[in-house]
Scaffold this motif. Structure first.
Motif, PDB file in Angstrom:
ATOM      1  N   PHE A  53       2.557  -1.460 -20.023  1.00  0.00           N
ATOM      2  CA  PHE A  53       2.230  -0.047 -19.844  1.00  0.00           C
ATOM      3  C   PHE A  53       0.723   0.129 -19.751  1.00  0.00           C
ATOM      4  O   PHE A  53      -0.034  -0.502 -20.484  1.00  0.00           O
ATOM      5  CB  PHE A  53       2.771   0.800 -20.999  1.00  0.00           C
ATOM      6  N   GLU A  54       0.326   1.021 -18.846  1.00  0.00           N
ATOM      7  CA  GLU A  54      -1.073   1.428 -18.769  1.00  0.00           C
ATOM      8  C   GLU A  54      -1.253   2.657 -19.644  1.00  0.00           C
ATOM      9  O   GLU A  54      -0.560   3.665 -19.458  1.00  0.00           O
ATOM     10  CB  GLU A  54      -1.446   1.741 -17.318  1.00  0.00           C
ATOM     11  N   ARG A  55      -2.144   2.572 -20.599  1.00  0.00           N
ATOM     12  CA  ARG A  55      -2.365   3.676 -21.527  1.00  0.00           C
ATOM     13  C   ARG A  55      -3.152   4.774 -20.832  1.00  0.00           C
ATOM     14  O   ARG A  55      -4.201   4.521 -20.228  1.00  0.00           O
ATOM     15  CB  ARG A  55      -3.124   3.202 -22.770  1.00  0.00           C
ATOM     16  N   LEU A  56      -2.668   6.006 -20.924  1.00  0.00           N
ATOM     17  CA  LEU A  56      -3.303   7.171 -20.327  1.00  0.00           C
ATOM     18  C   LEU A  56      -3.763   8.117 -21.433  1.00  0.00           C
ATOM     19  O   LEU A  56      -3.353   7.976 -22.595  1.00  0.00           O
ATOM     20  CB  LEU A  56      -2.318   7.898 -19.407  1.00  0.00           C
ATOM     21  N   PRO A  57      -4.605   9.109 -21.105  1.00  0.00           N
ATOM     22  CA  PRO A  57      -4.998  10.090 -22.134  1.00  0.00           C
ATOM     23  C   PRO A  57      -3.795  10.769 -22.776  1.00  0.00           C
ATOM     24  O   PRO A  57      -3.818  11.077 -23.971  1.00  0.00           O
ATOM     25  CB  PRO A  57      -5.857  11.084 -21.340  1.00  0.00           C
ATOM     26  N   ARG A  58      -2.751  10.992 -21.974  1.00  0.00           N
ATOM     27  CA  ARG A  58      -1.500  11.549 -22.515  1.00  0.00           C
ATOM     28  C   ARG A  58      -0.345  10.686 -22.022  1.00  0.00           C
ATOM     29  O   ARG A  58       0.016  10.722 -20.847  1.00  0.00           O
ATOM     30  CB  ARG A  58      -1.310  13.000 -22.068  1.00  0.00           C
ATOM     31  N   GLY A  59       0.213   9.898 -22.896  1.00  0.00           N
ATOM     32  CA  GLY A  59       1.351   9.066 -22.538  1.00  0.00           C
ATOM     33  C   GLY A  59       0.938   7.741 -21.909  1.00  0.00           C
ATOM     34  O   GLY A  59      -0.213   7.304 -22.012  1.00  0.00           O
ATOM     35  N   VAL A  60       1.916   7.106 -21.267  1.00  0.00           N
ATOM     36  CA  VAL A  60       1.695   5.813 -20.617  1.00  0.00           C
ATOM     37  C   VAL A  60       2.395   5.835 -19.269  1.00  0.00           C
ATOM     38  O   VAL A  60       3.295   6.644 -19.030  1.00  0.00           O
ATOM     39  CB  VAL A  60       2.251   4.649 -21.467  1.00  0.00           C
ATOM     40  N   THR A  61       1.990   4.935 -18.400  1.00  0.00           N
ATOM     41  CA  THR A  61       2.679   4.755 -17.127  1.00  0.00           C
ATOM     42  C   THR A  61       3.059   3.285 -17.001  1.00  0.00           C
ATOM     43  O   THR A  61       2.285   2.400 -17.386  1.00  0.00           O
ATOM     44  CB  THR A  61       1.791   5.201 -15.945  1.00  0.00           C
ATOM     45  N   PRO A  62       4.255   2.992 -16.527  1.00  0.00           N
ATOM     46  CA  PRO A  62       4.704   1.596 -16.474  1.00  0.00           C
ATOM     47  C   PRO A  62       3.990   0.807 -15.392  1.00  0.00           C
ATOM     48  O   PRO A  62       3.665   1.324 -14.327  1.00  0.00           O
ATOM     49  CB  PRO A  62       6.204   1.716 -16.172  1.00  0.00           C
ATOM     50  N   THR A  63       3.764  -0.460 -15.675  1.00  0.00           N
ATOM     51  CA  THR A  63       3.237  -1.384 -14.676  1.00  0.00           C
ATOM     52  C   THR A  63       4.403  -1.905 -13.830  1.00  0.00           C
ATOM     53  O   THR A  63       5.578  -1.723 -14.196  1.00  0.00           O
ATOM     54  CB  THR A  63       2.526  -2.570 -15.343  1.00  0.00           C
ATOM     55  N   PRO A  64       4.128  -2.555 -12.709  1.00  0.00           N
ATOM     56  CA  PRO A  64       5.224  -3.164 -11.929  1.00  0.00           C
ATOM     57  C   PRO A  64       6.065  -4.140 -12.745  1.00  0.00           C
ATOM     58  O   PRO A  64       7.268  -4.260 -12.525  1.00  0.00           O
ATOM     59  CB  PRO A  64       4.481  -3.866 -10.789  1.00  0.00           C
ATOM     60  N   VAL A  65       5.443  -4.832 -13.704  1.00  0.00           N
ATOM     61  CA  VAL A  65       6.203  -5.735 -14.573  1.00  0.00           C
ATOM     62  C   VAL A  65       7.216  -4.943 -15.401  1.00  0.00           C
ATOM     63  O   VAL A  65       8.369  -5.366 -15.587  1.00  0.00           O
ATOM     64  CB  VAL A  65       5.252  -6.526 -15.492  1.00  0.00           C
ATOM     65  N   ALA A  66       6.785  -3.785 -15.900  1.00  0.00           N
ATOM     66  CA  ALA A  66       7.699  -2.940 -16.672  1.00  0.00           C
ATOM     67  C   ALA A  66       8.828  -2.407 -15.802  1.00  0.00           C
ATOM     68  O   ALA A  66       9.973  -2.311 -16.250  1.00  0.00           O
ATOM     69  CB  ALA A  66       6.926  -1.787 -17.308  1.00  0.00           C
ATOM     70  N   ASP A  67       8.509  -2.043 -14.558  1.00  0.00           N
ATOM     71  CA  ASP A  67       9.559  -1.580 -13.648  1.00  0.00           C
ATOM     72  C   ASP A  67      10.626  -2.658 -13.462  1.00  0.00           C
ATOM     73  O   ASP A  67      11.825  -2.375 -13.487  1.00  0.00           O
ATOM     74  CB  ASP A  67       8.955  -1.226 -12.282  1.00  0.00           C
ATOM     75  N   GLU A  68      10.183  -3.886 -13.285  1.00  0.00           N
ATOM     76  CA  GLU A  68      11.124  -4.989 -13.097  1.00  0.00           C
ATOM     77  C   GLU A  68      11.963  -5.212 -14.351  1.00  0.00           C
ATOM     78  O   GLU A  68      13.188  -5.397 -14.283  1.00  0.00           O
ATOM     79  CB  GLU A  68      10.367  -6.262 -12.743  1.00  0.00           C
ATOM     80  N   LEU A  69      11.308  -5.189 -15.506  1.00  0.00           N
ATOM     81  CA  LEU A  69      12.028  -5.412 -16.753  1.00  0.00           C
ATOM     82  C   LEU A  69      13.038  -4.299 -17.002  1.00  0.00           C
ATOM     83  O   LEU A  69      14.189  -4.568 -17.396  1.00  0.00           O
ATOM     84  CB  LEU A  69      11.031  -5.508 -17.913  1.00  0.00           C
ATOM     85  N   ALA A  70      12.632  -3.039 -16.775  1.00  0.00           N
ATOM     86  CA  ALA A  70      13.548  -1.920 -16.991  1.00  0.00           C
ATOM     87  C   ALA A  70      14.754  -2.012 -16.066  1.00  0.00           C
ATOM     88  O   ALA A  70      15.890  -1.731 -16.481  1.00  0.00           O
ATOM     89  CB  ALA A  70      12.811  -0.600 -16.772  1.00  0.00           C
ATOM     90  N   ALA A  71      14.532  -2.399 -14.821  1.00  0.00           N
ATOM     91  CA  ALA A  71      15.645  -2.529 -13.884  1.00  0.00           C
ATOM     92  C   ALA A  71      16.654  -3.577 -14.347  1.00  0.00           C
ATOM     93  O   ALA A  71      17.850  -3.456 -14.094  1.00  0.00           O
ATOM     94  CB  ALA A  71      15.112  -2.882 -12.491  1.00  0.00           C
ATOM     95  N   ARG A  72      16.175  -4.596 -15.068  1.00  0.00           N
ATOM     96  CA  ARG A  72      17.062  -5.679 -15.517  1.00  0.00           C
ATOM     97  C   ARG A  72      17.786  -5.350 -16.814  1.00  0.00           C
ATOM     98  O   ARG A  72      18.936  -5.757 -17.002  1.00  0.00           O
ATOM     99  CB  ARG A  72      16.255  -6.964 -15.698  1.00  0.00           C
ATOM    100  N   VAL A  73      17.142  -4.619 -17.718  1.00  0.00           N
ATOM    101  CA  VAL A  73      17.728  -4.462 -19.053  1.00  0.00           C
ATOM    102  C   VAL A  73      18.371  -3.103 -19.277  1.00  0.00           C
ATOM    103  O   VAL A  73      19.133  -2.940 -20.243  1.00  0.00           O
ATOM    104  CB  VAL A  73      16.669  -4.704 -20.154  1.00  0.00           C
TER     105      VAL A  73
END
Length: 314
Positions: A53-73
């Motif tokens: 995750f990329e840390r933002l001032p408010r919340g986080v946004t997923p990296t491409p690695v996170a997108d891949e992991l979320a799609a799998r799990v």
């Protein structure tokens, strides 16, 4: 990415962060403290060796690695949660997911892929249009997710590659025989043998051109990429929906350049013919786009994860 040895609790926390868009939101969903969630995500990033995750001032946004992991799990974890104990059904009490993109891709590929979520209770509100206006509407909050035909510029929107569409020069068999002679045997994918490499686009001069718009965006790109020349033609028919172009071409009205996913069935049946199969056909990448940070609707993340998973087979 290898997930077999990853801690199941860390994966549950990861999915909660991914869906809520923040460590704080995940903590509320899981009944944990925010520092605990932060510690667990750091542990998971150490195990994977990648930033999730990329840390933002408010919340986080997923990296491409996170997108891949979320799609799998996502699906296995949801199934496990359903077995382990009572949980609200998908979409229960959630707002509709507002999804937008090209009408042809949405109707042909996207909506069939999302059917399982709809049967589970997820609600969709689908809009169609051109990429630039849809991205402006996304920034203004009118959509949750947009499928864009170009990558958005800047950092105001988060995008990941979704699918590649290949463009094909097509006509009905009656035109193909006039232009190239009797049809050669096609392979199961509707592709002609490589002997077509000498195809002269000049033979199309007297054939009506059917397109999406007056400025011939797809056809001009095909001519530039494949033939290395500028296309100077006036469209015989323009239809702001490629499905309409497809039906007119199949009826023998003329020729066009269309995405392969849209005309593949007709190519396989012989109702359409690929006039040329270049070794390096034009490809356009579609992107799945959303605003950075958290979404209060957990179904947005469900739709996003399923699309990323389904698009691998498109």
């Amino acid at each position: 990415m290898e997930t077999a040895s990853l801690d199941l609790n860390l994966l549950r926390t990861f999915l909660a962060v991914y869906r809520s868009g923040s460590f704080t939101g995940a903590a509320r969903l899981l009944g944990l403290s925010q520092p605990t969630v932060t510690t667990q995500m750091r542990a998971l990033e150490r195990q994977t060796g990648r930033e999730l995750f990329e840390r933002l001032p408010r919340g986080v946004t997923p990296t491409p690695v996170a997108d891949e992991l979320a799609a799998r799990v996502a699906a296995p974890l949801d199934e496990l949660a359903a077995v382990a104990g009572p949980t609200p059904p998908a979409g229960s009490g959630a707002e509709p997911v507002h999804l937008a993109g090209p009408a042809e891709l949405l109707c042909t590929m996207v909506l069939p892929a999302l059917a399982p979520l709809v049967t589970e209770g997820v609600r969709l509100r689908v809009a169609t249009g051109l990429t630039d206006p849809l991205l402006d509407e996304l920034r203004a909050g009118r959509h949750d997710l947009v499928i864009a035909t170009t990558r958005p510029r800047g950092r105001t929107l988060h995008s990941v590659p979704l699918t590649d569409e290949e463009f094909v020069l097509v006509a009905a068999p009656v035109w193909a025989e006039r232009l190239t002679g009797p049809r050669r045997a096609q392979d199961p994918q509707g592709r002609e043998p490589g002997a077509q490499a000498a195809f002269d686009p000049g033979v199309l001069q007297g054939v009506p051109l059917l397109t999406y718009a007056e400025d011939l965006p797809i056809a001009r790109r095909y001519w530039r990429h494949v033939f290395g020349r500028r296309l100077s033609r006036t469209a015989a028919v323009t239809v702001p929906d490629l499905r309409g172009v497809l039906t007119a071409v199949a009826a023998g009205a003329g020729f066009s350049v269309l995405p392969r996913y849209l005309c593949q069935d007709l190519l396989e049946s012989g109702a359409l013919v690929a006039l040329l199969e270049p070794e390096d056909p034009p490809i356009n990448t579609g992107f799945l786009v959303q605003r950075p940070g958290a979404s209060d609707n957990p179904d947005v993340a469900r739709v996003r994860a399923l699309l990323l998973r389904a698009a691998r087979g498109w």
